[in-house]
Motif scaffolding. Sequence first.
Motif, PDB file in Angstrom:
ATOM      1  N   PRO A  10       0.914  -1.120   0.186  1.00 16.68           N
ATOM      2  CA  PRO A  10       0.023   0.074   0.107  1.00 16.68           C
ATOM      3  C   PRO A  10       0.882   1.172   0.094  1.00 16.68           C
ATOM      4  O   PRO A  10       2.241   1.308   0.266  1.00 16.68           O
ATOM      5  CB  PRO A  10      -0.958   0.015   1.481  1.00 16.68           C
ATOM      6  CG  PRO A  10      -0.245  -1.172   2.218  1.00 16.68           C
ATOM      7  CD  PRO A  10       0.772  -1.938   1.412  1.00 16.68           C
ATOM      8  N   TYR A  12       1.170   5.239   1.567  1.00 14.08           N
ATOM      9  CA  TYR A  12       0.586   5.850   2.685  1.00 14.08           C
ATOM     10  C   TYR A  12       0.905   7.470   2.207  1.00 14.08           C
ATOM     11  O   TYR A  12       1.883   7.786   1.943  1.00 14.08           O
ATOM     12  CB  TYR A  12       1.571   5.501   3.995  1.00 14.08           C
ATOM     13  CG  TYR A  12       1.186   4.083   4.383  1.00 14.08           C
ATOM     14  CD1 TYR A  12       0.126   3.863   5.254  1.00 14.08           C
ATOM     15  CD2 TYR A  12       2.055   3.107   3.933  1.00 14.08           C
ATOM     16  CE1 TYR A  12      -0.071   2.551   5.766  1.00 14.08           C
ATOM     17  CE2 TYR A  12       1.345   1.755   4.242  1.00 14.08           C
ATOM     18  CZ  TYR A  12       0.617   1.563   5.338  1.00 14.08           C
ATOM     19  OH  TYR A  12       0.314   0.294   5.704  1.00 14.08           O
ATOM     20  N   ARG A  33      -7.603   0.201   0.085  1.00 13.98           N
ATOM     21  CA  ARG A  33      -6.888  -0.874   0.416  1.00 13.98           C
ATOM     22  C   ARG A  33      -5.437  -0.515   0.258  1.00 13.98           C
ATOM     23  O   ARG A  33      -4.627  -0.416   1.004  1.00 13.98           O
ATOM     24  CB  ARG A  33      -7.076  -2.501   0.119  1.00 13.98           C
ATOM     25  CG  ARG A  33      -6.400  -3.218   0.685  1.00 13.98           C
ATOM     26  CD  ARG A  33      -6.562  -4.524   0.181  1.00 13.98           C
ATOM     27  NE  ARG A  33      -5.970  -4.744  -1.281  1.00 13.98           N
ATOM     28  CZ  ARG A  33      -4.469  -4.771  -1.223  1.00 13.98           C
ATOM     29  NH1 ARG A  33      -3.916  -4.779  -0.313  1.00 13.98           N
ATOM     30  NH2 ARG A  33      -4.177  -5.100  -2.495  1.00 13.98           N
ATOM     31  N   ARG A  36      -3.559   4.394   1.321  1.00 17.24           N
ATOM     32  CA  ARG A  36      -3.995   4.427   2.747  1.00 17.24           C
ATOM     33  C   ARG A  36      -3.490   6.142   3.278  1.00 17.24           C
ATOM     34  O   ARG A  36      -2.454   6.354   3.232  1.00 17.24           O
ATOM     35  CB  ARG A  36      -3.205   3.496   3.640  1.00 17.24           C
ATOM     36  CG  ARG A  36      -3.784   2.099   3.162  1.00 17.24           C
ATOM     37  CD  ARG A  36      -3.030   1.029   4.054  1.00 17.24           C
ATOM     38  NE  ARG A  36      -3.441   0.016   3.730  1.00 17.24           N
ATOM     39  CZ  ARG A  36      -3.018  -1.272   4.198  1.00 17.24           C
ATOM     40  NH1 ARG A  36      -2.293  -1.218   5.149  1.00 17.24           N
ATOM     41  NH2 ARG A  36      -3.348  -2.311   3.773  1.00 17.24           N
ATOM     42  N   LYS A  64     -10.801   0.119   4.511  1.00 17.88           N
ATOM     43  CA  LYS A  64     -10.151   0.441   5.926  1.00 17.88           C
ATOM     44  C   LYS A  64     -10.113  -0.828   6.913  1.00 17.88           C
ATOM     45  O   LYS A  64      -9.273  -1.098   7.626  1.00 17.88           O
ATOM     46  CB  LYS A  64     -10.850   1.583   6.328  1.00 17.88           C
ATOM     47  CG  LYS A  64     -10.309   2.058   8.061  1.00 17.88           C
ATOM     48  CD  LYS A  64      -9.115   2.769   8.097  1.00 17.88           C
ATOM     49  CE  LYS A  64      -8.872   3.427   9.269  1.00 17.88           C
ATOM     50  NZ  LYS A  64      -8.331   2.677  10.360  1.00 17.88           N
ATOM     51  N   GLN A  66      -9.238  -3.711   6.112  1.00 15.79           N
ATOM     52  CA  GLN A  66      -8.245  -4.406   5.899  1.00 15.79           C
ATOM     53  C   GLN A  66      -6.862  -4.161   6.050  1.00 15.79           C
ATOM     54  O   GLN A  66      -5.859  -4.832   6.016  1.00 15.79           O
ATOM     55  CB  GLN A  66      -8.189  -4.768   4.295  1.00 15.79           C
ATOM     56  CG  GLN A  66      -9.613  -5.792   3.744  1.00 15.79           C
ATOM     57  CD  GLN A  66      -9.516  -5.998   2.300  1.00 15.79           C
ATOM     58  OE1 GLN A  66      -8.355  -6.050   1.825  1.00 15.79           O
ATOM     59  NE2 GLN A  66     -10.466  -5.683   1.703  1.00 15.79           N
ATOM     60  N   TRP A  67      -6.924  -2.572   6.668  1.00 14.65           N
ATOM     61  CA  TRP A  67      -5.648  -2.166   7.143  1.00 14.65           C
ATOM     62  C   TRP A  67      -4.953  -2.845   8.338  1.00 14.65           C
ATOM     63  O   TRP A  67      -3.863  -3.194   8.383  1.00 14.65           O
ATOM     64  CB  TRP A  67      -5.860  -0.626   7.384  1.00 14.65           C
ATOM     65  CG  TRP A  67      -6.175   0.328   6.356  1.00 14.65           C
ATOM     66  CD1 TRP A  67      -6.642  -0.322   5.050  1.00 14.65           C
ATOM     67  CD2 TRP A  67      -6.128   1.584   6.278  1.00 14.65           C
ATOM     68  NE1 TRP A  67      -6.828   0.973   4.171  1.00 14.65           N
ATOM     69  CE2 TRP A  67      -6.328   2.152   4.927  1.00 14.65           C
ATOM     70  CE3 TRP A  67      -5.697   2.638   7.423  1.00 14.65           C
ATOM     71  CZ2 TRP A  67      -6.749   3.478   4.539  1.00 14.65           C
ATOM     72  CZ3 TRP A  67      -5.793   3.939   7.014  1.00 14.65           C
ATOM     73  CH2 TRP A  67      -6.328   4.362   5.615  1.00 14.65           C
ATOM     74  N   THR A  69      -4.867  -1.860  11.259  1.00 14.94           N
ATOM     75  CA  THR A  69      -4.119  -1.007  12.299  1.00 14.94           C
ATOM     76  C   THR A  69      -4.840   0.127  12.709  1.00 14.94           C
ATOM     77  O   THR A  69      -6.237   0.251  12.306  1.00 14.94           O
ATOM     78  CB  THR A  69      -2.956  -0.366  11.451  1.00 14.94           C
ATOM     79  OG1 THR A  69      -3.543   0.703  10.349  1.00 14.94           O
ATOM     80  CG2 THR A  69      -1.786  -1.072  10.645  1.00 14.94           C
TER      81      THR A  69
END
Length: 123
Positions: A10, A12, A33, A36, A64, A66-67, A69
């Motif tokens: 991903p 960021y 996904r 991010r 989100k 699937q992140w 975190t």
Amino acid sequence: SRAAAPPGPPVYVDLAYVPSSWSARTVDEEFFRRVRSLCYVVSGDDHLKEGVMRSILDALLAGKHQWGTDIQVTLIPTFDSLVMHEWYQETHERQQELGITVLGSNSTVAMQDETFPACKVEF
């Protein structure tokens, strides 16, 4: 028909604009996904985006999820939308679980002879 995105990690970013107009149709769970962001700006008050707005917002929740975190995300709509209001009400609990805040603003900015809604985002 869209080609599948190539595999990869991903990306960021601090701020991402969600594509509008005809490109809005390309925004799906995979977009959120892979891209991010701390803040997503949903702009483009047009009939094309209104037609796909619910699927974009649902894709944000699914992507989100699937992140994996605890990164807080802010969604910044730049226009008023009945679809946005309905989605907000129907999914508010899920938004809180995922750490998603929808930023609303009653502030206005006056420039020259124009007045328009605005919000301030700080990093």
